[in-house]
Design a protein around this motif. Structure first.
Motif, PDB file in Angstrom:
ATOM      1  N   SER A  66     -15.694-109.733 -48.759  1.00  0.00           N
ATOM      2  CA  SER A  66     -15.658-111.278 -48.348  1.00  0.00           C
ATOM      3  C   SER A  66     -16.959-111.934 -48.954  1.00  0.00           C
ATOM      4  N   GLN A  72     -13.163-105.273 -46.680  1.00  0.00           N
ATOM      5  CA  GLN A  72     -11.996-105.432 -45.986  1.00  0.00           C
ATOM      6  C   GLN A  72     -10.790-104.671 -46.576  1.00  0.00           C
ATOM      7  N   ASP A 140       1.595-109.893 -46.164  1.00  0.00           N
ATOM      8  CA  ASP A 140       2.093-110.705 -45.251  1.00  0.00           C
ATOM      9  C   ASP A 140       1.746-110.115 -43.850  1.00  0.00           C
ATOM     10  N   ILE A 143      -1.725-109.896 -43.033  1.00  0.00           N
ATOM     11  CA  ILE A 143      -2.073-111.296 -42.617  1.00  0.00           C
ATOM     12  C   ILE A 143      -1.949-111.609 -41.050  1.00  0.00           C
ATOM     13  N   VAL A 144      -0.529-111.099 -40.697  1.00  0.00           N
ATOM     14  CA  VAL A 144      -0.273-111.380 -39.364  1.00  0.00           C
ATOM     15  C   VAL A 144      -1.069-110.469 -38.359  1.00  0.00           C
ATOM     16  N   ASN A 145      -1.084-109.397 -38.986  1.00  0.00           N
ATOM     17  CA  ASN A 145      -1.828-108.099 -37.858  1.00  0.00           C
ATOM     18  C   ASN A 145      -3.254-108.699 -37.645  1.00  0.00           C
ATOM     19  N   MET A 146      -4.032-109.254 -38.729  1.00  0.00           N
ATOM     20  CA  MET A 146      -5.237-109.688 -38.447  1.00  0.00           C
ATOM     21  C   MET A 146      -5.595-110.785 -37.630  1.00  0.00           C
ATOM     22  N   SER A 147      -4.378-111.814 -37.359  1.00  0.00           N
ATOM     23  CA  SER A 147      -4.336-113.102 -36.914  1.00  0.00           C
ATOM     24  C   SER A 147      -3.880-112.998 -35.569  1.00  0.00           C
ATOM     25  N   GLN A 148      -3.098-112.315 -35.236  1.00  0.00           N
ATOM     26  CA  GLN A 148      -2.503-112.013 -33.928  1.00  0.00           C
ATOM     27  C   GLN A 148      -2.487-110.774 -33.261  1.00  0.00           C
ATOM     28  N   LYS A 149      -3.059-109.422 -33.808  1.00  0.00           N
ATOM     29  CA  LYS A 149      -3.133-108.712 -32.724  1.00  0.00           C
ATOM     30  C   LYS A 149      -4.648-108.308 -32.812  1.00  0.00           C
ATOM     31  N   THR A 150      -5.174-107.815 -31.534  1.00  0.00           N
ATOM     32  CA  THR A 150      -6.295-107.271 -31.272  1.00  0.00           C
ATOM     33  C   THR A 150      -6.890-106.193 -32.084  1.00  0.00           C
ATOM     34  N   ARG A 154      -4.876-102.953 -33.644  1.00  0.00           N
ATOM     35  CA  ARG A 154      -4.756-102.561 -34.904  1.00  0.00           C
ATOM     36  C   ARG A 154      -5.495-101.250 -35.352  1.00  0.00           C
TER      37      ARG A 154
END
Length: 229
Positions: A66, A72, A140, A143-150, A154
């Motif tokens: 980053s 990451q 994809d 990205i979804v896991n990083m934005s929607q899961k705690t 994860r």
């Protein structure tokens, strides 16, 4: 003879399975077998690759730095995967770094062989497209896991993934041993927070540990946690 591509079962797991015997012989004549030590880089972010790497043995992590210098991890490779296809086909710089998690054996295939075969074998081109599409789907999902899961979700998902893809030893510990830093870089957490979460999982009886090793005790409950139940 065992090192020849036409005799290697690993190619059944990647796009090389679409090559004819003659094309496989050309790949074999041009490839270079390499042994990569644990912790060494196969390539680094921003590098221009002269070919692709086919994983014969071992595991590597694909990661990105980053802007603040934090790593990451976006993917762990499996036996048979080919790394560097996107960069070589697009004639672009690598978007990720690849580092060996354990000792690896890889075959390096020059880009000229890949490019020439893409131009002459439509079945190979289709297989490469399928693998690139699969990589996009995985990206994809990340990205979804990083934005929607705690972070806890994860981490639970990471443990299940490691068991499913790399297995366990006779003592019930995950065969692929990662450092706490690697776990933190997979789930996107500070190492100190990751260590506390592992302790919490142990207290709840979800996992066990011995040094760096992690073992899953209650897979169903881990899955429920990963799913948000």
């Amino acid at each position: 003879m065992e090192s020849r591509c036409e005799n290697c079962i690993i190619r059944q797991f990647n796009s090389l399975r679409a090559l004819s015997k003659t094309e496989l012989q050309k790949v074999s004549d041009s490839k270079i077998s390499k042994k990569i030590k644990k912790g060494d880089a196969l390539f680094i972010e921003g590098q221009k690759l002269d070919g692709v790497f086919c994983v014969k043995e071992g595991v590597s992590k694909l990661s990105k730095l980053s802007s603040n210098g934090k790593e990451q991890i976006v993917k762990l490779t499996n036996k048979g995967e080919i790394m560097g296809q996107r960069s070589v086909i697009a004639e672009d710089f690598t978007n990720l770094s690849a580092t060996a998690i354990n000792d690896m054996e890889v075959c390096f295939i020059p880009k000229e062989v890949i490019s020439n075969t893409l131009n002459t074998n439509p079945n190979f081109s289709l297989e490469v497209l399928r693998h690139l599409a699969h990589d996009l789907k995985e990206a994809d999902d990340v990205i979804v896991n990083m934005s929607q899961k705690t972070v806890k979700q994860r981490l639970a998902e990471a443990f299940i993934y490691l068991k499913k893809n790399y297995g366990e030893d006779e003592s019930g510990f995950l065969l692929l041993t990662l450092s706490r830093d690697d776990y933190a870089n997979i789930v996107g957490a500070a190492t100190e927070s990751l260590i506390r979460m592992i302790s919490e999982f142990k207290k709840k009886g979800l996992i066990k540990s011995a040094g760096k090793k992690i073992g899953i005790l209650q897979e169903q409950k881990l899955q429920e946690l990963a799913d948000g139940f």
